[in-house]
Design an enzyme around this catalytic site. Sequence first.
Site, mmCIF file in Angstrom:
data_model
loop_
_atom_site.group_PDB
_atom_site.id
_atom_site.type_symbol
_atom_site.label_atom_id
_atom_site.label_comp_id
_atom_site.label_asym_id
_atom_site.label_seq_id
_atom_site.Cartn_x
_atom_site.Cartn_y
_atom_site.Cartn_z
ATOM 1 N N TYR A 199 0.731 -1.078 -0.123
ATOM 2 C CA TYR A 199 -0.392 0.172 0.086
ATOM 3 C C TYR A 199 1.039 1.159 -0.442
ATOM 4 C CZ TYR A 199 -3.753 3.701 1.555
ATOM 5 O OH TYR A 199 -3.772 4.931 1.733
ATOM 6 N N GLU A 214 -3.698 7.524 -4.092
ATOM 7 C CA GLU A 214 -2.939 6.372 -3.413
ATOM 8 C C GLU A 214 -2.999 5.264 -4.454
ATOM 9 O OE1 GLU A 214 -6.324 4.499 -0.073
ATOM 10 O OE2 GLU A 214 -6.501 3.885 -1.935
#
Length: 383
Positions: A101, A189
Amino acid sequence: MDLHEYQAKEIFRGAGIPVPPGKVATTPEQAEEIAREIGGLVVVKAQVHTGGRGKAGGVKLAKTPEEARDHASNILGMDIKGLTVEKVLVTPGEDIDTEAYAAVLVNRETQAPMFMVSAEGGVDIEQVADENPDAIRKLDVDPRYGLLPHQAYQLGVALYDDPKLQRQAAKIMSQLYTAFVNAGASLAEINPLITTPSGEVKAIDAKVSIDDNELFRRPEIAEYRDTSSEPEAETAAREAGLTFIKLDGNVGCCVNGAGLAMATMDLVKFYGGEPANFLDIGGSSNPEKVVNALKIITADPAVKVILFNIFGGITRTDDVANGIIEALDQIEIDVPIVIRLTGTNEEIALKILSDAGFEAYSTMDEVVKKAVDLATAAAPAGA
Ligand code: GDP
Ligand code: MN
């Protein structure tokens, strides 16, 4: 403003981040055609403004163009968290070794960008934050200097042990930061950031949210707005010059000023209610705005009561009162309206309202308590 994955990926590609190619389809036949062009394994991905599409069945691997068509026909029209899927992205299926992530967002406490990376990617980052907060590495960026090379490298090291992967990740972090700043984003993101068996690092999902206040100087990004995938009420509100955010409760709120609107919502919660929306009708005196606001609030079937909380400074409370009366002429409102207004031309406003049969309240406490009582009576808890 939220972007679709395919739009966010265009921005990432423009910044040099390795992102697999892909095309958008609105029909199963188009999806089949794109899958044929790509050849081999593809992924068909719902384009909606929410995460968790994988879990909801909105991300499917297909081995053949026919299979891609079938997946597309299931996913198009699907409802994911209340949003209807109108487009799918068809993209090559990647071999995945690991899922990490990486994100950069605005940290409201430091009022500066902050990176968050974790080797535990692919899943909800909120879940990692709850269960294993040490697995998330945070890094503040000084916006005057941007992400410095050694910081980018630290992030790479936080994600991978292999120096080759660390270097690729460091480069991607710099590119992600550039994309974030250039787009005027509040969030950029990548989840998951994958490694492949051949040792490449790639972004296979992308999420970008743009700060609405940045859009006026970025027309090319403003063009990404897809009103068909926004809640209808938000589009209508923006076009009417109102700031509106839909929420899950049943107390419709109509307030002037963002601060007072927040305070009103807090008080609704304090008295055990749930606001149905955030709505700031702004500072100008204009009955038309009130009419538009009431149209938007009453379009939500969950609303059981409408709460006005108006502080008249530049806003003339008599204009608001006239707006309410006008709105009642134009639209049928079958939920109670409770009103508190105070300030400029208050006496005139109260006269207009009492002539029309409204009881007006003078304190915020009283009016909010009344609104919550009415909402609870109309929709008792557990009913
Ligand atoms: P999200 O669920 O909305 O976050 O959508 P993602 O794009 O992140 O996809 C969800 C999951 O599907 C990923 O975490 C992967 O495990 C899987 N996935 C997505 N694309 C691919 C792919 O190209 N190949 C493989 N094998 N899995 C994929
Ligand atoms: Mn994802």
